[in-house]
Write a protein that holds these residues in place. Structure first.
Motif, short mmCIF file in Angstrom:
data_model
loop_
_atom_site.label_atom_id
_atom_site.label_comp_id
_atom_site.label_asym_id
_atom_site.label_seq_id
_atom_site.Cartn_x
_atom_site.Cartn_y
_atom_site.Cartn_z
N GLY A 35 -6.36 0.74 -8.43
CA GLY A 35 -5.12 0.00 -8.27
C GLY A 35 -4.66 -0.03 -6.83
N VAL A 36 -4.77 1.11 -6.14
CA VAL A 36 -4.39 1.18 -4.73
C VAL A 36 -5.26 0.25 -3.90
N GLU A 37 -6.57 0.27 -4.17
CA GLU A 37 -7.48 -0.54 -3.37
C GLU A 37 -7.26 -2.04 -3.60
N GLY A 38 -6.88 -2.42 -4.82
CA GLY A 38 -6.56 -3.83 -5.07
C GLY A 38 -5.37 -4.27 -4.24
N VAL A 39 -4.34 -3.44 -4.17
CA VAL A 39 -3.16 -3.74 -3.35
C VAL A 39 -3.55 -3.78 -1.87
N ARG A 40 -4.39 -2.84 -1.45
CA ARG A 40 -4.82 -2.78 -0.05
C ARG A 40 -5.57 -4.06 0.34
N TRP A 41 -6.45 -4.53 -0.54
CA TRP A 41 -7.23 -5.73 -0.26
C TRP A 41 -6.32 -6.94 -0.11
N GLY B 14 -4.13 -11.88 -5.62
CA GLY B 14 -3.82 -10.74 -6.48
C GLY B 14 -4.06 -11.02 -7.95
N ASP B 15 -3.82 -12.26 -8.36
CA ASP B 15 -3.88 -12.58 -9.78
C ASP B 15 -5.30 -12.67 -10.30
N VAL B 16 -6.19 -13.29 -9.52
CA VAL B 16 -7.57 -13.45 -9.99
C VAL B 16 -8.60 -12.82 -9.05
N GLY B 17 -8.36 -12.86 -7.74
CA GLY B 17 -9.38 -12.37 -6.80
C GLY B 17 -9.72 -10.91 -6.94
N THR B 18 -8.73 -10.09 -7.31
CA THR B 18 -9.00 -8.65 -7.43
C THR B 18 -9.91 -8.32 -8.60
N HIS B 19 -10.04 -9.23 -9.57
CA HIS B 19 -10.92 -8.96 -10.71
C HIS B 19 -12.39 -8.88 -10.30
N PRO B 20 -12.98 -9.92 -9.69
CA PRO B 20 -14.38 -9.76 -9.27
C PRO B 20 -14.53 -8.73 -8.16
N TYR C 60 -10.15 -3.39 8.26
CA TYR C 60 -9.66 -3.07 6.93
C TYR C 60 -8.95 -1.72 6.96
N LYS C 61 -7.70 -1.71 6.52
CA LYS C 61 -6.95 -0.45 6.56
C LYS C 61 -5.96 -0.41 5.40
N VAL D 89 0.84 -1.20 0.00
CA VAL D 89 0.00 0.00 0.00
C VAL D 89 0.87 1.25 0.00
N GLU D 90 1.99 1.20 0.71
CA GLU D 90 2.90 2.35 0.73
C GLU D 90 3.38 2.70 -0.67
N GLN D 91 3.78 1.69 -1.45
CA GLN D 91 4.20 1.94 -2.83
C GLN D 91 3.03 2.46 -3.66
N ALA D 92 1.85 1.85 -3.47
CA ALA D 92 0.67 2.24 -4.26
C ALA D 92 0.29 3.69 -4.00
N GLU D 93 0.32 4.10 -2.74
CA GLU D 93 -0.03 5.48 -2.41
C GLU D 93 1.02 6.46 -2.93
N GLU D 94 2.26 6.03 -2.99
CA GLU D 94 3.30 6.87 -3.59
C GLU D 94 3.00 7.10 -5.07
#
Length: 387
Positions: free
Chosen positions: A363-369, A204-210, A386-387, A121-126
């Motif tokens: 994209g950030v929220e996918g990484v966070r999840w 990350g590979d499939v779950g973030t899609h649905p 959830y944070k 998440v740190e990288q994503a928010e950057e």
């Protein structure tokens, strides 16, 4: 309906990093970006092997002088040209996304990136801060979210046709990795190696899609806490999972579940989403993307067909052929690339878009999840805030 006319005055000068010979996802990117003349492929760093990448680029009719050995060289040399690239798509293994996206944003380029955007998440928010600082668009390729019936589902929910939402069941559960296919398949091998895939495999590979389909259909619903259990049924994949169940509670009291799986033997694709409200439910399955099931309690089941006049305006706007003919993955991706182009044009003119697309925040929220799922699973499948 889309008839292939340009949506912007001049095509965006576009490049690719990765997506070379042997890359199915690279072909999908090119087919989708080039379909409506909103992008023009003018450069690329297509392969980690420079000569092979150059040969491939020439076969795509890219000037050999603009087929580069690596992305940093491409960004530097293209910046020196009056007709240099304006946008880049990243179709490389997961572990490279962060550095490439960061370099592209610093070079003033719009970006279309494969998921996951990065590993933390740190990288994503950057990256989100960089995109905002440079006023650049970052699109994430949650491909099927561009299908018209996702718009119809969003419309039905927003109009209250389902009533208050109670349950969201999601899955992306295929069977193609039910055995150790990575032993003979390089494109799978890196996906099960933490050095290259990151902290998860199927989450990350499939779950973030649905998960993003749910975000698109239910933009106001936010996750409050979750619990994840993950398994490595093919033992050589540990510590990465090839199966995971994630239970979620939303802030509005609804509950959800995501089944992420690569070992569902016999399943072709298995990406489905079912949204259950107090009055009715809807269900969509990407193997039958032209039908949306609408089930009102006490009434016959209705099958809503893509391209029919009874659908909402938003669901008809991006049709490419009339009802009855199937539209699927390539059309959904093309719709997303059209939105990416329009968003890039608006950003260049200093305007805000009035439509949704899978953007940097998605994209950030996918990484966070994924990060929260791993935190839960690795601490004994406990509930975590959830944070």
């Amino acid at each position: 309906m889309i008839y292939g006319e340009r949506a912007i005055e001049n095509p965006i000068r576009w490049a690719m990093v990765g997506g070379g010979r042997g890359s199915q996802i690279g072909y999908i990117h090119r087919s989708s970006a080039l379909r409506d003349f909103n992008f023009e492929l003018v450069a690329g760093a297509f392969d980690i092997e420079a000569e092979r990448g150059k040969d491939f680029g020439v076969n795509l009719h890219v000037n050999p002088e603009r087929c580069y050995p690596d992305y940093l060289t491409m960004f530097e040399r293209e910046a020196e040209r009056e007709d240099g690239i304006q946008a880049v798509s990243i179709a490389t293994p997961n572990y490279t996304h962060y550095e490439i996206c960061k370099a592209a944003l610093k070079a003033g380029l719009h970006v279309v990136c494969e998921k996951p955007l990065c590993f933390t998440v740190e990288q994503a928010e950057e990256l989100e801060s960089l995109a905002k600082e440079h006023n650049r668009v970052v699109g994430i390729t949650y491909g099927y979210s561009g299908h018209q019936l996702i718009e119809q589902a969003r419309h039905l929910i927003a109009n209250g046709e389902l009533g208050d939402i109670r349950i969201v069941n999601m899955q992306f559960s295929h069977g193609f990795h039910n055995v150790a296919v990575e032993e003979n398949n390089p494109s799978t091998k890196w996906r099960v190696d933490p050095k290259f895939a990151g902290p998860s495999y199927v989450l990350g590979d499939v779950g973030t899609h649905p998960l993003f389909l749910a975000e698109a259909m239910l933009p106001k619903m936010k996750i409050k806490k979750l619990m994840c259990s993950r398994q490595s049924f093919v033992k050589g994949r540990a510590p990465l999972e090839d199966n995971a169940y994630t239970l979620m509670e939303y802030e509005n009291g609804a509950v959800g579940m995501v089944w992420s799986c690569a070992v569902n033997s016999g399943s072709m694709h298995g990406q489905k989403i079912r949204v259950i409200g107090e009055k009715a439910s809807i269900e969509w399955w990407d193997e039958h993307p032209n039908q949306l099931t609408f089930e009102v309690q006490g009434k016959p089941v209705r099958i809503l067909e893509r391209g029919m006049g009874y659908l909402c305006e938003e669901a008809l706007r991006e049709d490419r052929i009339g009802g009855g003919h199937p539209e699927g993955l390539f059309e959904a991706w093309s719709n997303l690339y059209r939105r990416f182009a329009l968003a890039m044009k608006e950003a260049d003119q200093g305007k805000q878009v009035d439509f949704w697309y899978p953007d940097i925040h998605a994209g950030v929220e996918g990484v966070r999840w994924v990060e929260n799922c791993v935190r839960s699973a690795d601490n004994g499948a406990i509930w975590v805030e959830y944070k």
